[in-house]
Design a protein around this motif. Structure first.
Motif, PDB file in Angstrom:
ATOM      1  N   ALA A 183       1.821  -1.376  -3.001  1.00 31.16           N
ATOM      2  CA  ALA A 183       3.212  -1.057  -2.665  1.00 31.16           C
ATOM      3  C   ALA A 183       3.237   0.434  -2.349  1.00 31.16           C
ATOM      4  N   GLU A 184       3.521   0.762  -1.103  1.00 27.51           N
ATOM      5  CA  GLU A 184       3.440   2.149  -0.649  1.00 27.51           C
ATOM      6  C   GLU A 184       4.804   2.662  -0.208  1.00 27.51           C
ATOM      7  N   GLU A 185       5.266   3.722  -0.847  1.00 25.44           N
ATOM      8  CA  GLU A 185       6.521   4.366  -0.460  1.00 25.44           C
ATOM      9  C   GLU A 185       6.225   5.400   0.616  1.00 25.44           C
ATOM     10  N   ILE A 186       6.901   5.290   1.757  1.00 21.87           N
ATOM     11  CA  ILE A 186       6.628   6.161   2.894  1.00 21.87           C
ATOM     12  C   ILE A 186       7.592   7.335   2.898  1.00 21.87           C
ATOM     13  N   ASP A 187       7.047   8.549   3.052  1.00 19.20           N
ATOM     14  CA  ASP A 187       7.881   9.746   3.126  1.00 19.20           C
ATOM     15  C   ASP A 187       7.880  10.274   4.560  1.00 19.20           C
ATOM     16  N   SER A 188       8.343  11.491   4.746  1.00 18.37           N
ATOM     17  CA  SER A 188       8.484  12.052   6.091  1.00 18.37           C
ATOM     18  C   SER A 188       7.150  12.238   6.814  1.00 18.37           C
ATOM     19  N   SER A 189       6.030  12.220   6.078  1.00 16.55           N
ATOM     20  CA  SER A 189       4.724  12.342   6.728  1.00 16.55           C
ATOM     21  C   SER A 189       4.376  11.087   7.518  1.00 16.55           C
ATOM     22  N   MET A 190       5.011   9.956   7.177  1.00 15.25           N
ATOM     23  CA  MET A 190       4.788   8.671   7.843  1.00 15.25           C
ATOM     24  C   MET A 190       3.311   8.266   7.797  1.00 15.25           C
ATOM     25  N   LYS A 191       2.653   8.543   6.664  1.00 15.83           N
ATOM     26  CA  LYS A 191       1.248   8.191   6.491  1.00 15.83           C
ATOM     27  C   LYS A 191       1.035   7.583   5.111  1.00 15.83           C
ATOM     28  N   PHE A 192      -0.017   6.768   4.985  1.00 14.77           N
ATOM     29  CA  PHE A 192      -0.381   6.230   3.679  1.00 14.77           C
ATOM     30  C   PHE A 192      -1.861   5.858   3.682  1.00 14.77           C
ATOM     31  N   THR A 193      -2.402   5.705   2.471  1.00 13.78           N
ATOM     32  CA  THR A 193      -3.796   5.337   2.279  1.00 13.78           C
ATOM     33  C   THR A 193      -3.885   4.165   1.310  1.00 13.78           C
ATOM     34  N   LEU A 194      -4.736   3.200   1.629  1.00 13.51           N
ATOM     35  CA  LEU A 194      -5.004   2.078   0.739  1.00 13.51           C
ATOM     36  C   LEU A 194      -6.468   2.126   0.316  1.00 13.51           C
ATOM     37  N   ASP A 195      -6.721   2.133  -0.976  1.00 10.62           N
ATOM     38  CA  ASP A 195      -8.078   2.075  -1.500  1.00 10.62           C
ATOM     39  C   ASP A 195      -8.421   0.604  -1.737  1.00 10.62           C
ATOM     40  N   LEU A 196      -9.108   0.003  -0.792  1.00  9.99           N
ATOM     41  CA  LEU A 196      -9.388  -1.425  -0.868  1.00  9.99           C
ATOM     42  C   LEU A 196     -10.376  -1.770  -1.972  1.00  9.99           C
ATOM     43  N   LEU A 197     -11.307  -0.869  -2.257  1.00 15.87           N
ATOM     44  CA  LEU A 197     -12.263  -1.136  -3.326  1.00 15.87           C
ATOM     45  C   LEU A 197     -11.556  -1.306  -4.668  1.00 15.87           C
ATOM     46  N   GLU A 198     -10.475  -0.568  -4.855  1.00 15.45           N
ATOM     47  CA  GLU A 198      -9.721  -0.649  -6.100  1.00 15.45           C
ATOM     48  C   GLU A 198      -9.129  -2.044  -6.303  1.00 15.45           C
ATOM     49  N   LYS A 199      -8.825  -2.748  -5.207  1.00 22.31           N
ATOM     50  CA  LYS A 199      -8.172  -4.049  -5.278  1.00 22.31           C
ATOM     51  C   LYS A 199      -9.112  -5.207  -4.952  1.00 22.31           C
ATOM     52  N   ARG A 200     -10.395  -4.919  -4.860  1.00 23.71           N
ATOM     53  CA  ARG A 200     -11.335  -5.961  -4.458  1.00 23.71           C
ATOM     54  C   ARG A 200     -11.363  -7.121  -5.455  1.00 23.71           C
ATOM     55  N   GLU A 201     -11.413  -6.814  -6.739  1.00 24.93           N
ATOM     56  CA  GLU A 201     -11.454  -7.871  -7.750  1.00 24.93           C
ATOM     57  C   GLU A 201     -10.178  -8.711  -7.720  1.00 24.93           C
ATOM     58  N   GLU A 202      -9.037  -8.046  -7.554  1.00 27.76           N
ATOM     59  CA  GLU A 202      -7.769  -8.768  -7.491  1.00 27.76           C
ATOM     60  C   GLU A 202      -7.724  -9.686  -6.274  1.00 27.76           C
ATOM     61  N   MET A 203      -8.249  -9.195  -5.148  1.00 25.75           N
ATOM     62  CA  MET A 203      -8.292 -10.034  -3.948  1.00 25.75           C
ATOM     63  C   MET A 203      -9.229 -11.214  -4.150  1.00 25.75           C
ATOM     64  N   GLU A 204     -10.373 -10.977  -4.794  1.00 27.89           N
ATOM     65  CA  GLU A 204     -11.316 -12.056  -5.090  1.00 27.89           C
ATOM     66  C   GLU A 204     -10.643 -13.169  -5.880  1.00 27.89           C
ATOM     67  N   ASN A 205      -9.757 -12.791  -6.791  1.00 30.07           N
ATOM     68  CA  ASN A 205      -9.084 -13.771  -7.637  1.00 30.07           C
ATOM     69  C   ASN A 205      -7.998 -14.558  -6.906  1.00 30.07           C
ATOM     70  N   SER A 206      -7.559 -14.060  -5.753  1.00 30.53           N
ATOM     71  CA  SER A 206      -6.442 -14.708  -5.046  1.00 30.53           C
ATOM     72  C   SER A 206      -6.879 -15.543  -3.856  1.00 30.53           C
ATOM     73  N   ILE A 207      -8.083 -15.322  -3.336  1.00 29.29           N
ATOM     74  CA  ILE A 207      -8.517 -16.043  -2.146  1.00 29.29           C
ATOM     75  C   ILE A 207      -8.819 -17.506  -2.480  1.00 29.29           C
ATOM     76  N   ARG A 208      -8.785 -18.351  -1.449  1.00 24.58           N
ATOM     77  CA  ARG A 208      -8.956 -19.785  -1.616  1.00 24.58           C
ATOM     78  C   ARG A 208      -9.795 -20.352  -0.456  1.00 24.58           C
ATOM     79  N   PRO A 209     -10.273 -21.594  -0.593  1.00 29.01           N
ATOM     80  CA  PRO A 209     -10.925 -22.232   0.569  1.00 29.01           C
ATOM     81  C   PRO A 209      -9.943 -22.335   1.735  1.00 29.01           C
TER      82      PRO A 209
END
Length: 222
Positions: free
Chosen positions: A79-105
């Protein structure tokens, strides 16, 4: 989708993780981070003057299990709050385990429409993209990643092993042709390119500098 906004607004993520530099792609089996600029766009992803539109957007990124298309579940990855810079960063490695738990066939709906994934027991999902107003909590309209040069739509997916995805599916009078191969578990960009009218090819995309687009044609704020 407003439920997603309510769930994550308190508390909203307030800090950014440190993102590893270099070695972003194939040597780490896909993408490890996203560094994006937010843009307001019109039809065909044409860039508009963002100064005329809200800077208080909140971008929600839920997981979408079982395919490249589909509906999100209740797992909010970012969940990313955008300010006047209009930029954001997502650290995908941080969420890799959570994504692993949500994926399905691969969902039976996509199989029935002609999509194939090999090996058949591969687990797959995508990162959903939903912009909201921080002030009202209401959706700002359609949102998604695009390529900054060609302005084609991009989708961030996750697979749990090396695999191939092929086949044509028809959705809303449009045909999507898949020709994808992934080297191992991880997040990957795929690009939707219109090869002819109402026919799109879905292929690998490896470049950086992605843009998150909010579609003004869908906004009720104008």
């Amino acid at each position: 989708m407003r439920l997603f906004f309510i769930v994550v607004l308190m508390p909203l993520m307030a800090s950014c993780s440190i993102v590893p530099s270099g070695n972003r792609y194939e040597d780490l089996h896909g993408v490890v981070d996203v560094n994006a600029t937010v843009e307001y766009v019109g039809p065909n992803n044409v860039l508009l003057d963002s100064k005329k539109y809200p800077e208080d957007a909140v971008l929600l990124f839920p997981s979408v299990p079982g395919g490249i298309f589909g509906k999100p579940n209740s797992s909010i990855l970012f969940a990313e709050e955008i300010d006047s810079s209009m930029k954001f960063t997502l650290d995908l490695l941080e969420k890799r385990e959570e994504m692993e738990n949500s994926i399905r066939p691969l969902d039976s709906l996509w199989k029935g429409l002609g999509m194939e994934i090999n090996p058949a027991d591969t687990l797959i999902g995508r990162v959903g993209t939903f912009p909201y107003s921080k002030v009202t909590g209401e959706p700002l309209g359609g949102g998604g990643f695009i390529d900054p040069e060609e302005r084609n739509s991009l989708i961030l997916i996750y697979v749990n092993k090396a695999c191939k995805i092929n086949g044509d599916i028809k959705l809303n009078d449009k045909i999507y042709s898949h020709d994808l191969q992934f080297s191992g578990p991880g997040f990957y960009w795929v690009e939707l390119e219109e090869s002819e009218r109402k026919r799109y090819s879905i292929k690998r995309y490896k470049e950086g500098g992605e843009v998150f687009s909010i579609h003004v044609r869908d906004l009720m704020l104008l």
